[in-house]
Motif scaffolding. Structure first.
Motif, short mmCIF file in Angstrom:
data_model
loop_
_atom_site.label_atom_id
_atom_site.label_comp_id
_atom_site.label_asym_id
_atom_site.label_seq_id
_atom_site.Cartn_x
_atom_site.Cartn_y
_atom_site.Cartn_z
N LYS A 135 -2.86 15.49 -14.21
CA LYS A 135 -4.16 15.31 -14.84
C LYS A 135 -5.23 15.86 -13.91
CE LYS A 135 -7.38 11.61 -16.19
NZ LYS A 135 -7.57 10.14 -16.27
N ILE A 136 -6.18 16.63 -14.45
CA ILE A 136 -7.30 17.14 -13.67
C ILE A 136 -8.48 16.20 -13.86
CG2 ILE A 136 -8.95 19.01 -13.35
CD1 ILE A 136 -6.79 20.95 -14.10
N VAL A 137 -9.02 15.72 -12.74
CA VAL A 137 -10.17 14.83 -12.76
C VAL A 137 -11.36 15.60 -12.16
CG1 VAL A 137 -11.16 12.72 -11.79
CG2 VAL A 137 -8.80 12.73 -12.63
N GLY A 138 -12.35 15.88 -12.98
CA GLY A 138 -13.50 16.65 -12.54
C GLY A 138 -14.68 15.76 -12.19
N ALA A 139 -15.44 16.19 -11.18
CA ALA A 139 -16.62 15.44 -10.76
C ALA A 139 -17.65 16.40 -10.19
CB ALA A 139 -16.24 14.39 -9.71
N ARG A 140 -18.91 16.13 -10.44
CA ARG A 140 -19.99 17.02 -9.99
C ARG A 140 -21.14 16.18 -9.43
NH1 ARG A 140 -21.67 22.27 -11.77
NH2 ARG A 140 -20.08 22.19 -13.40
N CYS A 147 -19.69 12.01 -7.08
CA CYS A 147 -18.32 12.49 -7.29
C CYS A 147 -17.32 11.35 -7.15
CB CYS A 147 -18.00 13.61 -6.30
SG CYS A 147 -18.77 15.20 -6.70
N GLY A 148 -17.52 10.49 -6.15
CA GLY A 148 -16.63 9.35 -5.98
C GLY A 148 -16.68 8.43 -7.18
N PHE A 149 -17.89 8.21 -7.71
CA PHE A 149 -18.03 7.33 -8.88
C PHE A 149 -17.30 7.89 -10.09
CE2 PHE A 149 -20.14 5.68 -12.64
CZ PHE A 149 -20.23 4.31 -12.37
N ALA A 150 -17.45 9.20 -10.34
CA ALA A 150 -16.78 9.83 -11.47
C ALA A 150 -15.27 9.75 -11.32
CB ALA A 150 -17.23 11.28 -11.60
N TYR A 151 -14.78 9.99 -10.12
CA TYR A 151 -13.34 9.89 -9.83
C TYR A 151 -12.86 8.47 -10.06
CZ TYR A 151 -9.47 9.38 -6.31
OH TYR A 151 -8.33 9.08 -5.63
N GLY A 152 -13.58 7.48 -9.52
CA GLY A 152 -13.18 6.10 -9.69
C GLY A 152 -13.17 5.66 -11.14
N THR A 153 -14.17 6.11 -11.90
CA THR A 153 -14.26 5.75 -13.32
C THR A 153 -13.08 6.31 -14.10
OG1 THR A 153 -16.68 5.69 -13.19
CG2 THR A 153 -15.69 5.92 -15.38
N GLN A 154 -12.75 7.58 -13.86
CA GLN A 154 -11.68 8.22 -14.62
C GLN A 154 -10.28 7.75 -14.22
OE1 GLN A 154 -12.35 12.63 -15.33
NE2 GLN A 154 -14.07 12.23 -13.94
N CYS A 155 -10.15 7.19 -13.03
CA CYS A 155 -8.83 6.76 -12.53
C CYS A 155 -8.75 5.25 -12.33
CB CYS A 155 -8.52 7.48 -11.22
SG CYS A 155 -8.36 9.25 -11.36
N ALA A 186 -15.24 2.94 -5.25
CA ALA A 186 -15.16 1.49 -5.46
C ALA A 186 -16.01 1.07 -6.66
CB ALA A 186 -15.62 0.76 -4.20
N ALA A 187 -17.22 1.60 -6.75
CA ALA A 187 -18.10 1.23 -7.86
C ALA A 187 -17.54 1.74 -9.19
CB ALA A 187 -19.50 1.80 -7.62
N GLY A 188 -17.07 2.98 -9.21
CA GLY A 188 -16.55 3.54 -10.46
C GLY A 188 -15.28 2.86 -10.94
N ALA A 242 -4.21 8.18 -6.50
CA ALA A 242 -5.34 7.40 -7.01
C ALA A 242 -5.80 6.35 -5.99
CB ALA A 242 -4.95 6.73 -8.33
N GLY A 243 -7.09 6.36 -5.74
CA GLY A 243 -7.69 5.43 -4.80
C GLY A 243 -7.87 5.99 -3.41
N GLU A 244 -7.18 7.07 -3.11
CA GLU A 244 -7.32 7.71 -1.80
C GLU A 244 -8.33 8.85 -1.89
OE1 GLU A 244 -3.62 8.61 0.14
OE2 GLU A 244 -2.58 6.94 -0.87
N ILE A 245 -9.03 9.07 -0.80
CA ILE A 245 -9.92 10.23 -0.77
C ILE A 245 -9.07 11.49 -0.65
CG2 ILE A 245 -11.90 8.95 0.14
CD1 ILE A 245 -11.21 10.04 2.90
N ALA A 246 -9.61 12.60 -1.12
CA ALA A 246 -8.88 13.86 -1.07
C ALA A 246 -8.66 14.29 0.38
CB ALA A 246 -9.66 14.93 -1.81
N GLY A 247 -7.60 15.07 0.60
CA GLY A 247 -7.37 15.64 1.92
C GLY A 247 -5.96 15.44 2.44
N GLY A 248 -5.28 14.41 1.97
CA GLY A 248 -3.96 14.10 2.51
C GLY A 248 -2.81 14.87 1.91
N SER A 249 -3.13 15.85 1.07
CA SER A 249 -2.08 16.67 0.45
C SER A 249 -2.60 18.10 0.33
CB SER A 249 -1.69 16.09 -0.90
OG SER A 249 -0.67 16.86 -1.51
N TYR A 250 -2.07 18.86 -0.65
CA TYR A 250 -2.49 20.25 -0.77
C TYR A 250 -3.86 20.36 -1.44
CZ TYR A 250 -0.58 20.06 -5.61
OH TYR A 250 -0.31 19.73 -6.92
N SER A 251 -4.54 21.47 -1.14
CA SER A 251 -5.87 21.69 -1.72
C SER A 251 -6.26 23.15 -1.55
CB SER A 251 -6.91 20.79 -1.04
OG SER A 251 -7.02 21.11 0.33
#
Length: 335
Positions: free
Chosen positions: A3-8, A14-22, A68-70, A139-148
């Motif tokens: 699933k692609i989760v987009g945030a702007r 961006c964190g809020f949009a990610y949290g809301t969608q996941c 957290a808020a999202g 889900a719940g982790e910030i980006a960076g710990g895998s491929y990008s």
């Protein structure tokens, strides 16, 4: 297909949009990984780590607060999830980098824990004011710990490393350092960050851009970087001379590394190696409910301006992206 989760927007937005969608997946992973009692037990340390992150990477504190808020989840549980050094959950992954006269590419298996659900993993797409990126994210982790990969044409794989030791009295989690790395404008900038990023532990990175791929291992404020020549393989223990001999590799990591190197020696196609099931359940490609679980396979092909997602095991093509596509668009063209 992930699933692609987009945030702007800014980091918090961006964190809020990610949290809301996941939201559901974040709640599930927190329930599975992080108990309320464990937060209470580690609260004084978490408060201290929060202050360290705020001092060094305040933008990522804002991002985590947005998540957290999202998601309507507790910030401190999310911080503990994003500070794996406290509970030291192990992980997997196998990567192969190729730089030859007529070839340059990187392929990677992303392995979660055996009971990790694929539906709780996403391809996060952030459109920040100064940079954009795609990143495989639990889900719940910030980006960076895998491929990008990012809008500067930088692409990365990230592998867990058996720790050489963890000093919780200083520094920040490797997750936050990796979060900084994936926004780097070039390889040299990334290496500078890792030499002094304030890491509690470390990761292995393959970082590519243009005609180069570097293998980088870091531990705390030290990093070893060497340019890949030929075919290079990495699993989940330190291999660079600067760090070797200070810890023993896990049987799983050592078995995968030796098997991959054996297949490289037979001129096997590096991508096909990532589908190998020899020595299961300690295989390069793992199945759900084994010790590890291969959730995603990816290939970066800069000369073709292509990034391809593959189905783990079968290696059937799932989707293709452009490495240098317009950062304001989302390309999910199925193949």
């Amino acid at each position: 297909m992930l699933k692609i989760v987009g945030a702007r927007g800014n980091y918090r937005a961006c964190g809020f949009a990610y949290g809301t969608q996941c939201r559901e997946s974040i709640a599930y992973r927190l329930q599975r990984e992080i108990s309320v009692s464990s937060v209470d037990a580690h609260r004084p340390l978490l408060l201290e780590i929060h202050e360290r992150i705020t001092a060094r990477y305040p933008e990522f504190v804002q991002e985590l607060e947005g998540i957290a808020a999202g998601s309507e989840c507790d910030y401190w549980r999310l911080l503990l999830l994003n500070t794996p050094e406290i509970t030291e959950r192990s992980a997997g992954c196998t990567s192969i980098a190729v730089t030859k006269k007529d070839e340059i590419y990187l392929v990677h298996n992303e392995d979660g824990e055996g009971d990790e659900r694929a539906e709780d993993c996403v391809l996060l797409h952030y459109l920040l004011p100064d940079v954009s990126f795609y990143a495989f994210t639990y889900a719940g982790e910030i980006a960076g710990g895998s491929y990008s990969w990012n809008s500067h044409g930088l692409y990365l794989s990230v592998n867990y490393l058996t720790p050489l030791g963890t000093d919780l009295t200083s520094g920040v989690s490797r997750n936050f350092v990796a979060r900084k790395i994936i926004e780097s404008s070039d390889i040299e900038v990334a290496i500078r960050y890792l030499n002094g990023g304030g890491d509690m532990s470390g990761y292995h990175y393959y970082i590519g851009q243009g005609t180069s791929i570097y293998s980088i291992e870091n531990y705390k404020d030290a990093a070893s970087a060497r340019e890949v020549v030929g075919i290079d393989v990495h699993s989940n223990h330190y291999l660079h001379p600067q760090f070797t001999g200070r810890t023993q590799p896990s049987k799983h990591s050592d078995t995968r590394l030796q098997r991959a190197q054996e297949l490289v020696g037979t001129d096997a196609d590096p991508l096909s190696i990532l589908g190998d099931r020899a020595h299961a359940p300690l295989s390069i490609c793992t199945n759900p409910n084994e010790a590890l679980h291969t959730i995603s396979t990816i290939g970066f092909y800069p000369r073709d301006n292509a990034i391809i997602l593959y189905e783990p095991g079968t290696l059937a093509r799932e989707a293709r992206f452009s490495l240098n596509e317009d950062p304001g668009t989302v390309n999910t063209a199925a193949l």
